[in-house]
Structures are given as structure tokens and as C-alpha cells.
Motif scaffolding. Structure first.
Motif, PDB file in Angstrom:
ATOM      1  N   GLY A  31      30.818  38.409  35.291  1.00 24.18           N
ATOM      2  CA  GLY A  31      30.968  39.711  34.638  1.00 24.18           C
ATOM      3  C   GLY A  31      31.969  40.639  35.284  1.00 24.18           C
ATOM      4  O   GLY A  31      32.048  41.820  34.927  1.00 24.18           O
ATOM      5  N   ILE A  32      32.746  40.128  36.210  1.00 17.82           N
ATOM      6  CA  ILE A  32      33.772  40.958  36.853  1.00 17.82           C
ATOM      7  C   ILE A  32      35.032  40.930  35.983  1.00 17.82           C
ATOM      8  O   ILE A  32      35.446  39.858  35.521  1.00 17.82           O
ATOM      9  CB  ILE A  32      34.071  40.448  38.285  1.00 17.82           C
ATOM     10  CG1 ILE A  32      32.825  40.598  39.156  1.00 17.82           C
ATOM     11  CG2 ILE A  32      35.270  41.161  38.896  1.00 17.82           C
ATOM     12  CD1 ILE A  32      32.893  39.914  40.505  1.00 17.82           C
ATOM     13  N   GLU A  33      35.618  42.098  35.772  1.00 19.03           N
ATOM     14  CA  GLU A  33      36.851  42.169  34.977  1.00 19.03           C
ATOM     15  C   GLU A  33      38.011  41.654  35.830  1.00 19.03           C
ATOM     16  O   GLU A  33      38.133  42.020  37.001  1.00 19.03           O
ATOM     17  CB  GLU A  33      37.074  43.641  34.598  1.00 19.03           C
ATOM     18  CG  GLU A  33      38.153  43.849  33.574  1.00 19.03           C
ATOM     19  CD  GLU A  33      38.420  45.339  33.345  1.00 19.03           C
ATOM     20  OE1 GLU A  33      37.530  46.175  33.627  1.00 19.03           O
ATOM     21  OE2 GLU A  33      39.533  45.652  32.910  1.00 19.03           O
ATOM     22  N   VAL A  34      38.835  40.808  35.243  1.00 21.61           N
ATOM     23  CA  VAL A  34      39.960  40.249  36.012  1.00 21.61           C
ATOM     24  C   VAL A  34      41.265  40.415  35.244  1.00 21.61           C
ATOM     25  O   VAL A  34      41.277  40.419  34.024  1.00 21.61           O
ATOM     26  CB  VAL A  34      39.747  38.747  36.347  1.00 21.61           C
ATOM     27  CG1 VAL A  34      38.479  38.546  37.161  1.00 21.61           C
ATOM     28  CG2 VAL A  34      39.719  37.883  35.087  1.00 21.61           C
ATOM     29  N   GLU A  35      42.344  40.541  35.993  1.00 27.59           N
ATOM     30  CA  GLU A  35      43.667  40.511  35.357  1.00 27.59           C
ATOM     31  C   GLU A  35      44.660  39.855  36.312  1.00 27.59           C
ATOM     32  O   GLU A  35      44.497  39.890  37.532  1.00 27.59           O
ATOM     33  CB  GLU A  35      44.157  41.915  34.970  1.00 27.59           C
ATOM     34  CG  GLU A  35      44.590  42.773  36.107  1.00 27.59           C
ATOM     35  CD  GLU A  35      45.393  44.011  35.661  1.00 27.59           C
ATOM     36  OE1 GLU A  35      46.080  43.977  34.627  1.00 27.59           O
ATOM     37  OE2 GLU A  35      45.332  45.015  36.384  1.00 27.59           O
ATOM     38  N   THR A  36      45.677  39.214  35.724  1.00 32.41           N
ATOM     39  CA  THR A  36      46.721  38.589  36.541  1.00 32.41           C
ATOM     40  C   THR A  36      48.056  39.252  36.216  1.00 32.41           C
ATOM     41  O   THR A  36      48.375  39.466  35.051  1.00 32.41           O
ATOM     42  CB  THR A  36      46.814  37.077  36.246  1.00 32.41           C
ATOM     43  OG1 THR A  36      45.532  36.500  36.441  1.00 32.41           O
ATOM     44  CG2 THR A  36      47.807  36.397  37.183  1.00 32.41           C
ATOM     45  N   VAL A  37      48.784  39.570  37.268  1.00 36.89           N
ATOM     46  CA  VAL A  37      50.103  40.174  37.108  1.00 36.89           C
ATOM     47  C   VAL A  37      51.142  39.180  37.631  1.00 36.89           C
ATOM     48  O   VAL A  37      51.047  38.713  38.776  1.00 36.89           O
ATOM     49  CB  VAL A  37      50.199  41.513  37.888  1.00 36.89           C
ATOM     50  CG1 VAL A  37      51.586  42.121  37.746  1.00 36.89           C
ATOM     51  CG2 VAL A  37      49.124  42.486  37.423  1.00 36.89           C
ATOM     52  N   GLN A  38      52.115  38.877  36.800  1.00 37.15           N
ATOM     53  CA  GLN A  38      53.170  37.947  37.202  1.00 37.15           C
ATOM     54  C   GLN A  38      54.240  38.706  37.975  1.00 37.15           C
ATOM     55  O   GLN A  38      54.875  39.603  37.419  1.00 37.15           O
ATOM     56  CB  GLN A  38      53.770  37.298  35.939  1.00 37.15           C
ATOM     57  CG  GLN A  38      54.899  36.326  36.201  1.00 37.15           C
ATOM     58  CD  GLN A  38      54.439  35.068  36.920  1.00 37.15           C
ATOM     59  OE1 GLN A  38      53.318  34.597  36.710  1.00 37.15           O
ATOM     60  NE2 GLN A  38      55.289  34.532  37.779  1.00 37.15           N
ATOM     61  N   VAL A  39      54.417  38.398  39.258  1.00 42.35           N
ATOM     62  CA  VAL A  39      55.514  39.023  40.011  1.00 42.35           C
ATOM     63  C   VAL A  39      56.599  38.003  40.351  1.00 42.35           C
ATOM     64  O   VAL A  39      57.771  38.354  40.471  1.00 42.35           O
ATOM     65  CB  VAL A  39      55.045  39.746  41.305  1.00 42.35           C
ATOM     66  CG1 VAL A  39      54.263  41.001  40.981  1.00 42.35           C
ATOM     67  CG2 VAL A  39      54.273  38.847  42.217  1.00 42.35           C
ATOM     68  N   GLY A  40      56.209  36.733  40.492  1.00 40.06           N
ATOM     69  CA  GLY A  40      57.189  35.685  40.774  1.00 40.06           C
ATOM     70  C   GLY A  40      58.230  35.635  39.665  1.00 40.06           C
ATOM     71  O   GLY A  40      57.877  35.676  38.489  1.00 40.06           O
ATOM     72  N   GLY A  41      59.490  35.589  40.054  1.00 41.93           N
ATOM     73  CA  GLY A  41      60.559  35.520  39.073  1.00 41.93           C
ATOM     74  C   GLY A  41      60.970  36.868  38.512  1.00 41.93           C
ATOM     75  O   GLY A  41      61.927  36.960  37.741  1.00 41.93           O
ATOM     76  N   LYS A  42      60.248  37.911  38.914  1.00 35.63           N
ATOM     77  CA  LYS A  42      60.578  39.252  38.420  1.00 35.63           C
ATOM     78  C   LYS A  42      61.473  39.971  39.448  1.00 35.63           C
ATOM     79  O   LYS A  42      61.370  39.705  40.646  1.00 35.63           O
ATOM     80  CB  LYS A  42      59.298  40.070  38.202  1.00 35.63           C
ATOM     81  CG  LYS A  42      58.373  39.496  37.137  1.00 35.63           C
ATOM     82  CD  LYS A  42      58.858  39.908  35.750  1.00 35.63           C
ATOM     83  CE  LYS A  42      58.057  39.269  34.635  1.00 35.63           C
ATOM     84  NZ  LYS A  42      56.676  39.719  34.564  1.00 35.63           N
ATOM     85  N   PRO A  43      62.299  40.921  38.976  1.00 37.65           N
ATOM     86  CA  PRO A  43      63.159  41.635  39.928  1.00 37.65           C
ATOM     87  C   PRO A  43      62.375  42.701  40.684  1.00 37.65           C
ATOM     88  O   PRO A  43      62.235  43.830  40.214  1.00 37.65           O
ATOM     89  CB  PRO A  43      64.236  42.257  39.025  1.00 37.65           C
ATOM     90  CG  PRO A  43      63.588  42.359  37.681  1.00 37.65           C
ATOM     91  CD  PRO A  43      62.531  41.298  37.582  1.00 37.65           C
ATOM     92  N   ILE A  44      61.832  42.346  41.791  1.00 37.75           N
ATOM     93  CA  ILE A  44      61.094  43.295  42.630  1.00 37.75           C
ATOM     94  C   ILE A  44      61.743  43.254  44.009  1.00 37.75           C
ATOM     95  O   ILE A  44      61.720  42.223  44.679  1.00 37.75           O
ATOM     96  CB  ILE A  44      59.566  42.976  42.648  1.00 37.75           C
ATOM     97  CG1 ILE A  44      58.807  43.904  43.594  1.00 37.75           C
ATOM     98  CG2 ILE A  44      59.284  41.518  42.960  1.00 37.75           C
ATOM     99  CD1 ILE A  44      57.283  43.823  43.432  1.00 37.75           C
ATOM    100  N   ARG A  45      62.373  44.356  44.375  1.00 42.33           N
ATOM    101  CA  ARG A  45      63.188  44.341  45.596  1.00 42.33           C
ATOM    102  C   ARG A  45      62.353  44.599  46.850  1.00 42.33           C
ATOM    103  O   ARG A  45      61.211  45.054  46.780  1.00 42.33           O
ATOM    104  CB  ARG A  45      64.345  45.341  45.502  1.00 42.33           C
ATOM    105  CG  ARG A  45      63.948  46.809  45.396  1.00 42.33           C
ATOM    106  CD  ARG A  45      65.067  47.706  45.940  1.00 42.33           C
ATOM    107  NE  ARG A  45      65.429  47.305  47.278  1.00 42.33           N
ATOM    108  CZ  ARG A  45      66.651  46.921  47.668  1.00 42.33           C
ATOM    109  NH1 ARG A  45      67.642  46.923  46.840  1.00 42.33           N
ATOM    110  NH2 ARG A  45      66.876  46.561  48.933  1.00 42.33           N
ATOM    111  N   GLY A  46      62.952  44.329  47.995  1.00 43.49           N
ATOM    112  CA  GLY A  46      62.282  44.570  49.269  1.00 43.49           C
ATOM    113  C   GLY A  46      62.323  46.038  49.654  1.00 43.49           C
ATOM    114  O   GLY A  46      62.984  46.861  49.001  1.00 43.49           O
TER     115      GLY A  46
END
Ligand SMILES: Cc1cc2nc3c(=O)[nH]c(=O)nc-3n(C[C@H](O)[C@H](O)[C@H](O)COP(=O)(O)O)c2cc1C
Length: 191
Positions: A31-46
Motif C-alpha cells: 500500500g505504499i505509493e511509489v514512483e520512478t523518475v528516469q534520470v539516466g540519459g537525461k541532461p542533468i549537469r554536475g
């Protein structure tokens, strides 16, 4: 209760994704709400080390040009955070490293905003370097005053090609146990 998982592999539906799904499905069943966020392959800088987050103290990274602040908001809204990564040259993927460095600094600038959330690393690997990857991701949780549940082994699954991790019965079992322990801990802390 809510858990957000970040997939740091650019391979959608690859081994990291399968392992994350295995952990999340156990919690979803409880019953825990879950979500997945795709970060791999996305432009996310250091991190650019501007330290503006330390001046602004607004719960955001001052470099507001990519998905980072959305990730920080999702972390802040969740009770549990999973960081999943493939092993790349014995460490995490660059997208997960960027997420850790910037959200970790934002957390420190804002009175440890992820304090006492539950955190878990999930690692896919062909052969070697996964312990180092697992340890490195855990540094993010432990320096952020988060609480880390264990499993029956370190949280890794073996496979090279997409889907090969499904042949690693022990790896899948480790993820299932991780999901059970994370759900148990979440119930104690946030239930
Ligand atoms: C750039 C790159 C570096 C890699 N480095 C390692 C490594 O150091 N050790 C290893 O065992 N596997 C390594 N691999 C293999 C991946 O960790 C493995 O295929 C993993 O299952 C990929 O997960 P994914 O399907 O979620 O992308 C590497 C793969 C790539 C693309």
C-alpha cells in the motif's frame, strides 16, 4: 507513505530498472505509493560549486535549467528515496552522481531537508565494481542524516544485456527482501 526511485541508467527497461521495479513492487503490494523518475540519459549537469544554494536557502539549486529541482521536490515530498544505478567503471552513472552532488548540497543548505527519510541504493553490474558503487551511493544517505535499511546481501544484481538480471535469482531475492525491510522501516518512521 511514498517512495520515489531514480533510475540512473540510460537504458530504459534495463537491468537497473528491473531491480528497482522488484523493490518497488513489494512496497506497492503493502500500500505504499511509489514512483520512478528516469534520470539516466537525461541532461542533468554536475554541481558548479557556486554555493548560491547556501545563500538562497530556498530548497532549490540555483542552476534551475534542468530537471534537478524537480528531483529535489520529489525527494522532499517522499518518505523514502531509492537511487538506482548501473555500474560504470566501478562507480555510479554520471546522472546519479550529478543528482547526488546537487541535491545533497541543497539539502545541506536547507537544514538537512532529507533528514530521517529512508534511503536505499540499487546497483546493476556485469561483473565487478558494484560494491564500490553501492558504498558511494550510501554516502549520500548517511551524510544526509537518512536511515538505510539492509537486505540479505548488498543491493546488487548481475547481468550485462538488457533483462539478464532476471537470471540472477539471488539478486532478485535481495531486492525483494530490501523492499520488505524498507516497507517495515517506513511503517515505523512514517506510518
Ligand atoms: C560505460 C559503461 C561502463 C561499465 N562499467 C562496468 C564496470 O565497471 N563493471 C561491470 O561489471 N560492468 C560494467 N558495465 C556493464 C553494466 O554495469 C551492466 O551491463 C549493467 O547491467 C547495465 O545496467 P542497465 O541495463 O540498467 O543499463 C559498464 C557498462 C557501460 C555502458
Amino acid at each position: 507513505m511514498k517512495v520515489v526511485a531514480f533510475n540512473g541508467s540510460p537504458r530504459k527497461n534495463g537491468n537497473t530498472s528491473i531491480l528497482i521495479r522488484q523493490v518497488l513492487s513489494v512496497m506497492e503490494d503493502k500500500g505504499i505509493e511509489v514512483e520512478t523518475v528516469q534520470v539516466g540519459g537525461k541532461p542533468i549537469r554536475g554541481c558548479i560549486a557556486c554555493f548560491k544554494c547556501m545563500e538562497n536557502k530556498n530548497g532549490k539549486c540555483a542552476v534551475d535549467k534542468d530537471m534537478l529541482n524537480d528531483c529535489v521536490d520529489r525527494m522532499a515530498a517522499a518518505d523514502g528515496i531509492i537511487l538506482g544505478s548501473p555500474t560504470y567503471f566501478a562507480c555510479m552513472s554520471p546522472e546519479i552522481k550529478a543528482l547526488i552532488d546537487r541535491s545533497g548540497m541543497v539539502s545541506r543548505a536547507n537544514d538537512m531537508m532529507f533528514r530521517r527519510k529512508v534511503g536505499a541504493a540499487v546497483v546493476a553490474v556485469r561483473r565487478a565494481g558494484s560494491v564500490h558503487t553501492f558504498d558511494s551511493i550510501n554516502h549520500f544517505f548517511t551524510i544526509g542524516e537518512m536511515i538505510v535499511p539492509g537486505s540479505s546481501y548488498w543491493n546488487m544484481g548481475f547481468g550485462r544485456e538488457k533483462g539478464e538480471v532476471n537470471d540472477d535469482a539471488e539478486g532478485l531475492a535481495v531486492m525483494k527482501t530490501l523492499g520488505e525491510n524498507m516497507a517495515w522501516l517506513l511503517e515505523k518512521i512514517a506510518g
